[in-house]
Design an enzyme around this catalytic site. Structure first.
Site, mmCIF file in Angstrom:
data_model
loop_
_atom_site.group_PDB
_atom_site.id
_atom_site.type_symbol
_atom_site.label_atom_id
_atom_site.label_comp_id
_atom_site.label_asym_id
_atom_site.label_seq_id
_atom_site.Cartn_x
_atom_site.Cartn_y
_atom_site.Cartn_z
ATOM 1 N N LEU A 195 0.820 -1.217 0.000
ATOM 2 C CA LEU A 195 0.000 0.000 0.000
ATOM 3 C C LEU A 195 0.847 1.258 0.000
ATOM 4 O O LEU A 195 0.453 2.276 -0.568
ATOM 5 C CB LEU A 195 -0.933 -0.001 1.227
ATOM 6 C CG LEU A 195 -1.947 -1.160 1.295
ATOM 7 C CD1 LEU A 195 -2.742 -1.079 2.586
ATOM 8 C CD2 LEU A 195 -2.876 -1.139 0.077
ATOM 9 N N GLY A 196 1.996 1.249 0.643
ATOM 10 C CA GLY A 196 2.842 2.435 0.716
ATOM 11 C C GLY A 196 4.178 2.088 1.319
ATOM 12 O O GLY A 196 4.348 1.061 1.973
ATOM 13 N N LYS A 228 1.796 -2.797 8.990
ATOM 14 C CA LYS A 228 2.931 -1.886 8.918
ATOM 15 C C LYS A 228 4.159 -2.603 9.504
ATOM 16 O O LYS A 228 4.133 -3.034 10.654
ATOM 17 C CB LYS A 228 2.632 -0.621 9.710
ATOM 18 C CG LYS A 228 3.721 0.414 9.645
ATOM 19 C CD LYS A 228 3.386 1.613 10.526
ATOM 20 C CE LYS A 228 2.194 2.349 9.987
ATOM 21 N NZ LYS A 228 1.905 3.580 10.767
ATOM 22 N N MET A 275 11.071 4.672 6.959
ATOM 23 C CA MET A 275 11.204 3.851 8.163
ATOM 24 C C MET A 275 10.425 2.547 8.079
ATOM 25 O O MET A 275 10.533 1.725 8.985
ATOM 26 C CB MET A 275 10.734 4.626 9.381
ATOM 27 C CG MET A 275 11.546 5.883 9.615
ATOM 28 S SD MET A 275 11.004 6.762 11.069
ATOM 29 C CE MET A 275 12.083 8.214 10.984
ATOM 30 N N ASP A 296 1.490 14.219 14.065
ATOM 31 C CA ASP A 296 1.815 14.185 12.635
ATOM 32 C C ASP A 296 0.530 14.244 11.798
ATOM 33 O O ASP A 296 0.345 13.446 10.877
ATOM 34 C CB ASP A 296 2.612 12.928 12.304
ATOM 35 C CG ASP A 296 3.319 13.050 10.952
ATOM 36 O OD1 ASP A 296 3.512 14.191 10.480
ATOM 37 O OD2 ASP A 296 3.651 12.005 10.357
ATOM 38 N N VAL A 344 4.026 -0.468 4.297
ATOM 39 C CA VAL A 344 2.656 -0.817 4.684
ATOM 40 C C VAL A 344 2.108 -1.777 3.633
ATOM 41 O O VAL A 344 2.129 -1.477 2.431
ATOM 42 C CB VAL A 344 1.766 0.439 4.795
ATOM 43 C CG1 VAL A 344 0.351 0.048 5.187
ATOM 44 C CG2 VAL A 344 2.332 1.424 5.797
ATOM 45 N N GLY A 383 7.844 4.072 3.112
ATOM 46 C CA GLY A 383 8.519 5.255 3.596
ATOM 47 C C GLY A 383 9.936 4.937 4.012
ATOM 48 O O GLY A 383 10.415 3.813 3.827
#
Length: 485
Positions: A13-14, A36, A18, A132, A21, A16
């Protein structure tokens, strides 16, 4: 990676700096989750630090049960892979919608802002600060519900793991106190929410730059451009609310997210009463943080089980027509005149008719010679009383035939009296008079005093000169002797 423990990974899904996901399936409970997983490229120290924060954040997020906050299912460490299993949301992030050019109207924004402030208020009241808030961490479902995600690596709840002086979060959405590394509370999330709302209304970020230092300087020292100068369609009250969220001093912002949501509700309701709803399209705004605000009822014609339509709209139309008809009838009605009291004038006193004596020679009447004195009571133009007339010395020599002339004069006087009586004007009938107050009572009539009746000599002057008695017997006249010429 195809599988992690009892989670079967199906898609990415995504990703980053760090972590990554995934969309996965929990084989134990047979449900879809978002998984995650921390990146394996981190150093051992970074992995240990972020794994501790991830677990701490998972514990804090697990205490939050709100329809606008993502639900945490599980967390742990499998084969040196720290993971967090959360609710899978079938929707798109706000960031992807804005990047694709989707325009969100002020009315829709009011609804989303209400849900956002409601979710933050719930989290802050449970000692959780997101730290955030940004478009990438806000999901929108197909039915229009907002979900706050990423209570994870980039943000931490209030705990001992958050040390003063540590800068955590996305630079473009940080509060001034967050840039300075100060201790944070829920007001930092309110500032970040204000940045998101500003970006939706204007299409640009209030604090932007190529370098982090430039962004940090603008956050600390510069005031954003006025929202209405960029988008005049934004209601003034909504622009002022967003600018209050962007105050540099936390003491000048809304002190709680619940206060911000209450102000949003109140302003939206006032604007709806005054001019539609002040949100740009005349529709009532839903600003109650996930709870749909009561919408204005609209007449809807629905098909019932029997195929008949709802009669409510027709009844309403009939009521409107009835009210209009009553209004027209009242407008055409003439005002009632003030009541007037009709007071009749007092009846006129009856006219006094002149006394008319029977003709001379009739039964109970005076002789013809005695009728002359009564003429002064019958007509106003009768000759003066005999007492004032000059006496003719030769009157004794008149013959007795003069009595016939007396009768004729009496008859003529009687006729003249009747004519005068008929010629007298009749009393006019009383006319009604309009008075608002009753007239004063008529003066009381005093009884007329009758003069004492004196016995008078009923004989006429001729009778007295002729030597007639009171009973009417007169001596016979003697003819004078004829004289020889």
């Amino acid at each position: 990676m195809d599988k992690l423990g009892h989670y079967r990974i199906e898609a990415t899904l995504g990703q980053g700096a760090m972590g990554v996901v995934y969309r996965a399936t929990d084989e134990r409970l047979e449900r879809t989750v978002a998984l995650k997983v921390l990146s394996l490229s981190l150093s051992s120290e970074e992995r240990a630090e972020y794994a501790a924060r991830l677990q701490q954040e998972a514990k804090s997020a697990a205490r939050l049960n709100h329809p606008n906050i993502i639900t945490v299912y599980d967390c742990g460490d499998i084969d040196d892979h720290a993971f967090l299993a959360i609710e899978f949301v079938d929707g798109k992030t706000l960031q992807s919608l804005l990047a694709s050019g989707v325009k969100i109207s002020p009315a829709k924004l009011v609804k989303l802002a209400g849900q956002l402030f409601g979710a933050l208020a719930y989290a802050h009241e449970h000692d959780v600060v997101h730290r955030d808030i940004k478009p990438a961490n806000l999901m929108l479902t197909p039915d229009g519900r907002l979900k706050i995600t990423d209570f994870g690596i980039a943000q931490l709840p209030t705990s001992d793991l958050t040390r003063v002086g540590t800068v955590v979060g996305s630079p473009r959405y940080m509060a001034p106190e967050q840039v300075e590394g100060k201790k944070l509370d829920g007001r930092a999330d309110i500032f970040a929410a204000g940045i998101v709302l500003y970006e939706i209304l204007t299409g640009k970020r209030p604090f932007d730059g190529e370098h982090v230092a430039t962004i940090a300087y603008r956050i600390l020292h510069e005031t954003p451009e006025d929202i209405r100068s960029i988008n005049p369609d934004v209601p003034e009250w909504l622009a002022e609310l967003v600018m209050r969220c962007l105050e540099k001093d936390p003491a000048n912002r809304f002190q709680t997210a619940r206060e911000a949501r209450s102000a949003l509700r109140e302003q939206a309701s006032t604007a709806a009463v005054v001019g539609g709803n002040g949100s740009g399209n005349g529709k009532p705004a839903e600003a109650n943080g996930g709870e749909a605000a009561p919408k204005a009822s609209k007449p809807v014609v629905e098909e019932s089980t029997g195929g008949k339509r709802n009669l409510l709209p027709w009844l309403g139309l009939g009521g409107v027509v009835l009210v209009i008809a009553l209004g027209v009838g009242l407008m055409g009605r003439k005002p009632a005149k003030p009541a007037t009291t009709v007071v009749e004038a007092p009846a006129a006193a009856p006219a006094i008719e002149p006394e008319v004596l029977p003709p001379p020679g009739a039964s109970g009447s005076l002789p013809a010679q005695a009728a002359m004195p009564m003429q002064q009571n019958v007509a106003a133009d009768a000759p003066p009383p005999p007492s004032k007339m000059p006496i003719d010395p030769n009157e004794n020599a008149r013959p007795k035939a003069d009595s016939e002339q007396d009768k004729a004069a009496a008859k003529k006087a009687k006729t003249k009296g009747k004519t005068a009586q008929e010629a007298a004007p009749a009393a006019e009938p009383p006319k009604p008079l309009e008075h608002h107050e009753p007239p004063p009572p008529p003066p009381k009539k005093e009884p007329e005093k009758k003069a004492p009746v004196e016995k008078q000599d009923d004989r006429s002057l001729l009778e007295r000169l002729a030597g007639c008695t009171a009973d009417g017997q007169c001596p016979k006249s003697k003819l004078p002797p004829k004289r020889d010429r």
